[in-house]
Design a protein around this motif. Sequence first.
Motif, PDB file in Angstrom:
ATOM      1  N   CYS A 118      36.795  38.795  45.851  1.00 11.39           N
ATOM      2  CA  CYS A 118      37.904  38.432  44.972  1.00 11.39           C
ATOM      3  C   CYS A 118      37.433  38.341  43.516  1.00 11.39           C
ATOM      4  O   CYS A 118      36.481  37.617  43.209  1.00 11.39           O
ATOM      5  CB  CYS A 118      38.513  37.097  45.408  1.00 11.39           C
ATOM      6  SG  CYS A 118      39.867  36.532  44.363  1.00 11.39           S
ATOM      7  N   SER A 119      38.104  39.046  42.632  1.00 13.75           N
ATOM      8  CA  SER A 119      37.701  39.085  41.224  1.00 13.75           C
ATOM      9  C   SER A 119      38.421  38.051  40.369  1.00 13.75           C
ATOM     10  O   SER A 119      38.153  37.943  39.174  1.00 13.75           O
ATOM     11  CB  SER A 119      37.964  40.483  40.647  1.00 13.75           C
ATOM     12  OG  SER A 119      39.358  40.777  40.675  1.00 13.75           O
ATOM     13  N   TYR A 120      39.359  37.298  40.968  1.00 12.58           N
ATOM     14  CA  TYR A 120      40.089  36.293  40.194  1.00 12.58           C
ATOM     15  C   TYR A 120      39.176  35.083  39.974  1.00 12.58           C
ATOM     16  O   TYR A 120      38.739  34.452  40.929  1.00 12.58           O
ATOM     17  CB  TYR A 120      41.349  35.830  40.920  1.00 12.58           C
ATOM     18  CG  TYR A 120      42.217  36.948  41.440  1.00 12.58           C
ATOM     19  CD1 TYR A 120      42.226  38.211  40.844  1.00 12.58           C
ATOM     20  CD2 TYR A 120      43.050  36.749  42.548  1.00 12.58           C
ATOM     21  CE1 TYR A 120      43.026  39.224  41.326  1.00 12.58           C
ATOM     22  CE2 TYR A 120      43.858  37.762  43.031  1.00 12.58           C
ATOM     23  CZ  TYR A 120      43.840  39.004  42.434  1.00 12.58           C
ATOM     24  OH  TYR A 120      44.634  40.009  42.916  1.00 12.58           O
ATOM     25  N   PRO A 147      48.562  38.302  45.488  1.00 16.95           N
ATOM     26  CA  PRO A 147      47.807  38.920  46.593  1.00 16.95           C
ATOM     27  C   PRO A 147      46.360  39.233  46.205  1.00 16.95           C
ATOM     28  O   PRO A 147      46.073  39.661  45.085  1.00 16.95           O
ATOM     29  CB  PRO A 147      48.595  40.207  46.869  1.00 16.95           C
ATOM     30  CG  PRO A 147      49.974  39.933  46.374  1.00 16.95           C
ATOM     31  CD  PRO A 147      49.803  39.041  45.183  1.00 16.95           C
ATOM     32  N   ILE A 148      45.456  39.044  47.163  1.00 21.01           N
ATOM     33  CA  ILE A 148      44.035  39.334  46.959  1.00 21.01           C
ATOM     34  C   ILE A 148      43.714  40.633  47.682  1.00 21.01           C
ATOM     35  O   ILE A 148      43.715  40.688  48.917  1.00 21.01           O
ATOM     36  CB  ILE A 148      43.156  38.205  47.520  1.00 21.01           C
ATOM     37  CG1 ILE A 148      43.553  36.854  46.911  1.00 21.01           C
ATOM     38  CG2 ILE A 148      41.686  38.499  47.282  1.00 21.01           C
ATOM     39  CD1 ILE A 148      42.881  35.674  47.594  1.00 21.01           C
ATOM     40  N   PRO A 149      43.441  41.706  46.961  1.00 17.80           N
ATOM     41  CA  PRO A 149      43.159  42.986  47.621  1.00 17.80           C
ATOM     42  C   PRO A 149      41.772  42.992  48.261  1.00 17.80           C
ATOM     43  O   PRO A 149      40.826  42.407  47.729  1.00 17.80           O
ATOM     44  CB  PRO A 149      43.243  43.996  46.473  1.00 17.80           C
ATOM     45  CG  PRO A 149      42.874  43.215  45.261  1.00 17.80           C
ATOM     46  CD  PRO A 149      43.408  41.815  45.488  1.00 17.80           C
ATOM     47  N   LEU A 150      41.652  43.667  49.394  1.00 16.34           N
ATOM     48  CA  LEU A 150      40.357  43.792  50.055  1.00 16.34           C
ATOM     49  C   LEU A 150      39.453  44.755  49.287  1.00 16.34           C
ATOM     50  O   LEU A 150      38.276  44.493  49.073  1.00 16.34           O
ATOM     51  CB  LEU A 150      40.534  44.278  51.493  1.00 16.34           C
ATOM     52  CG  LEU A 150      39.246  44.557  52.273  1.00 16.34           C
ATOM     53  CD1 LEU A 150      38.416  43.281  52.404  1.00 16.34           C
ATOM     54  CD2 LEU A 150      39.566  45.126  53.652  1.00 16.34           C
ATOM     55  N   ASP A 151      40.028  45.872  48.859  1.00 15.79           N
ATOM     56  CA  ASP A 151      39.259  46.883  48.141  1.00 15.79           C
ATOM     57  C   ASP A 151      40.217  47.739  47.328  1.00 15.79           C
ATOM     58  O   ASP A 151      41.413  47.428  47.227  1.00 15.79           O
ATOM     59  CB  ASP A 151      38.445  47.752  49.118  1.00 15.79           C
ATOM     60  CG  ASP A 151      39.304  48.343  50.246  1.00 15.79           C
ATOM     61  OD1 ASP A 151      40.482  48.695  49.981  1.00 15.79           O
ATOM     62  OD2 ASP A 151      38.813  48.436  51.376  1.00 15.79           O
ATOM     63  N   THR A 185      31.802  27.699  46.216  1.00 14.93           N
ATOM     64  CA  THR A 185      32.122  28.979  46.832  1.00 14.93           C
ATOM     65  C   THR A 185      31.758  30.075  45.848  1.00 14.93           C
ATOM     66  O   THR A 185      31.940  29.912  44.644  1.00 14.93           O
ATOM     67  CB  THR A 185      33.632  29.070  47.131  1.00 14.93           C
ATOM     68  OG1 THR A 185      34.014  27.972  47.943  1.00 14.93           O
ATOM     69  CG2 THR A 185      33.966  30.357  47.854  1.00 14.93           C
ATOM     70  N   LYS A 186      31.285  31.175  46.351  1.00 15.18           N
ATOM     71  CA  LYS A 186      31.100  32.332  45.486  1.00 15.18           C
ATOM     72  C   LYS A 186      32.143  33.381  45.838  1.00 15.18           C
ATOM     73  O   LYS A 186      32.239  33.825  46.984  1.00 15.18           O
ATOM     74  CB  LYS A 186      29.702  32.929  45.619  1.00 15.18           C
ATOM     75  CG  LYS A 186      29.473  34.103  44.645  1.00 15.18           C
ATOM     76  CD  LYS A 186      28.035  34.581  44.679  1.00 15.18           C
ATOM     77  CE  LYS A 186      27.865  35.787  43.765  1.00 15.18           C
ATOM     78  NZ  LYS A 186      28.538  36.998  44.288  1.00 15.18           N
ATOM     79  N   MET A 187      32.933  33.759  44.850  1.00 17.05           N
ATOM     80  CA  MET A 187      33.905  34.836  45.002  1.00 17.05           C
ATOM     81  C   MET A 187      33.638  35.839  43.887  1.00 17.05           C
ATOM     82  O   MET A 187      33.587  35.469  42.705  1.00 17.05           O
ATOM     83  CB  MET A 187      35.338  34.326  44.912  1.00 17.05           C
ATOM     84  CG  MET A 187      35.736  33.369  46.024  1.00 17.05           C
ATOM     85  SD  MET A 187      37.525  33.031  46.093  1.00 17.05           S
ATOM     86  CE  MET A 187      37.816  32.307  44.492  1.00 17.05           C
ATOM     87  N   GLY A 188      33.463  37.103  44.270  1.00 15.32           N
ATOM     88  CA  GLY A 188      33.141  38.098  43.266  1.00 15.32           C
ATOM     89  C   GLY A 188      31.835  37.742  42.583  1.00 15.32           C
ATOM     90  O   GLY A 188      30.817  37.464  43.237  1.00 15.32           O
ATOM     91  N   ASP A 189      31.849  37.702  41.262  1.00 16.37           N
ATOM     92  CA  ASP A 189      30.632  37.391  40.504  1.00 16.37           C
ATOM     93  C   ASP A 189      30.561  35.939  40.057  1.00 16.37           C
ATOM     94  O   ASP A 189      29.711  35.572  39.248  1.00 16.37           O
ATOM     95  CB  ASP A 189      30.527  38.309  39.279  1.00 16.37           C
ATOM     96  CG  ASP A 189      31.743  38.195  38.359  1.00 16.37           C
ATOM     97  OD1 ASP A 189      32.602  37.306  38.586  1.00 16.37           O
ATOM     98  OD2 ASP A 189      31.858  39.009  37.427  1.00 16.37           O
ATOM     99  N   THR A 190      31.441  35.096  40.599  1.00 18.01           N
ATOM    100  CA  THR A 190      31.582  33.730  40.077  1.00 18.01           C
ATOM    101  C   THR A 190      31.271  32.677  41.133  1.00 18.01           C
ATOM    102  O   THR A 190      31.746  32.753  42.268  1.00 18.01           O
ATOM    103  CB  THR A 190      33.007  33.518  39.542  1.00 18.01           C
ATOM    104  OG1 THR A 190      33.286  34.504  38.544  1.00 18.01           O
ATOM    105  CG2 THR A 190      33.164  32.137  38.931  1.00 18.01           C
ATOM    106  N   LEU A 191      30.473  31.701  40.744  1.00 19.75           N
ATOM    107  CA  LEU A 191      30.187  30.544  41.576  1.00 19.75           C
ATOM    108  C   LEU A 191      31.139  29.422  41.173  1.00 19.75           C
ATOM    109  O   LEU A 191      31.152  28.994  40.018  1.00 19.75           O
ATOM    110  CB  LEU A 191      28.738  30.094  41.368  1.00 19.75           C
ATOM    111  CG  LEU A 191      28.292  28.829  42.111  1.00 19.75           C
ATOM    112  CD1 LEU A 191      28.301  29.044  43.616  1.00 19.75           C
ATOM    113  CD2 LEU A 191      26.903  28.397  41.632  1.00 19.75           C
ATOM    114  N   PHE A 192      31.945  28.969  42.108  1.00 24.94           N
ATOM    115  CA  PHE A 192      32.928  27.910  41.849  1.00 24.94           C
ATOM    116  C   PHE A 192      32.360  26.573  42.319  1.00 24.94           C
ATOM    117  O   PHE A 192      31.929  26.441  43.463  1.00 24.94           O
ATOM    118  CB  PHE A 192      34.232  28.197  42.589  1.00 24.94           C
ATOM    119  CG  PHE A 192      34.964  29.404  42.090  1.00 24.94           C
ATOM    120  CD1 PHE A 192      36.005  29.279  41.186  1.00 24.94           C
ATOM    121  CD2 PHE A 192      34.598  30.675  42.511  1.00 24.94           C
ATOM    122  CE1 PHE A 192      36.670  30.392  40.709  1.00 24.94           C
ATOM    123  CE2 PHE A 192      35.261  31.797  42.040  1.00 24.94           C
ATOM    124  CZ  PHE A 192      36.298  31.651  41.134  1.00 24.94           C
TER     125      PHE A 192
END
Length: 464
Positions: free
Chosen positions: A22-24, A68-72, A224-231
Amino acid sequence: MLDFKPLTIEIFPQIRRYLDGCSYRISAYSFAYKIMWKYYYRAEYAISCGCLIYKNSIFGRKICFNYPIPLDKNADEKAALQEIENYCVEKYSLPVFIDVPQEKIHFLTEKYYFLNISEDRNLDEYLYNAEDFRTLSGKKYAGQRNHVHKFTSLYPTAEFRPLTQKDKPLIKAFFKSYDAESDSEERRKESRLAQKALLILPLEDFRTGCYVIDGKIVSLTFGTKMGDTLFIHIEKGLREYEGVYPATANAFAKANPDAGYVNREDDSGTKGLRISKTQYHPLTVVRKASVEIRNEWEKVGSFPEIKTERLTLTKIERADADDYYALCTDDERNVYWGYDYKNDLRGELYPEYFFDVQKRDLRQKTCFSFAVRLDGKMIGEGVLYRFTGAGQAEAGIRIAAQYAKKGYGKEAFYAMTDWALYGLGLDKVVSKCYRKNVASYNMLSSVMTRIGEDETFVYFERKV
């Protein structure tokens, strides 16, 4: 139609691949965040068009969706948005989206004509360069470096390591000490939620860390890590240990070298939090939007009056209650109406029951009922409903039995749909009839264009 299922811990492995990519850079898309704030979101999920879709029921009342969160790259976000719209139409509602990333707002403004967009500075999230957190280099981080050095010099035996399932007794002991530091009910409420999340979630599946001194947890962090971001969802420490917060933030960033950015969430408008978060020099604040799709009818100042050669279409009045009751309870006449009031009957029938129902629908802007009048008397009903917010509504008409076969239905229906297109400003009005209903089929065919059929219905539309 979308099939939403409860968001539970057990389904995390099924949806994890959507979230990992996820890139958001917004925390509310994180599975752990949804679970932690379960009492607020009461989230459900569905998979459609290659996308993960969250449906939230805020405090069990307000239904809203995340983008919506796209898979790819092969996922179809626009089709997923259409599925959300279709779901809402079936529920006689319009979509509401929360936590929409800035880069996705234009997809909604392009699709919908009439909407409200709102943002809240107190909910902006703080985004940092992860390398800055790891190195704390430069003059601007001198204060944080000093705190980290002080912590490591005062507590040379402190060990930073991941949390495990075996640590749960230590986690409970930590929160007991943490809660004793303050009598703030708001702080303790958040503490309870954080503790509950750490005790029920499979810790090995998430990013965690804690400082341990002499077998005691003195700080812990969870993310959590989503995409390039650690939350960072949870970051807490015992203040008796000087420098524990900067040291924990620094150690956690080092333990996650694959993260390019760190999101430390919002400050909720709390002065102390805002000062703390800005002192770490964020790259930016991540602004998120709430987007509420509105009904075109809201542009109408007063209920319209539509005149034809023989008829007048106006608002249903209380004086029409008896005629309206007779129309709605004529089961033989309404067999093809497509809706049986008995399925949704609330309590016992009374003379003004149906008048009250349509009045409530009008107030909620879900269905708009016209009284079809002949010389002032109500002889039928026309309805506009199932608004999409994207320039479309569905129309229906029914005429009392004693006024049938005189062309009143066609005359009223044409006038109502004409007003919907050129007065209300819709792009398209749709309708349908049962395949067995020859009279309705002939009427609709004379006013609209047939566009398809299935085992039950024949479908029509009328466009501008």
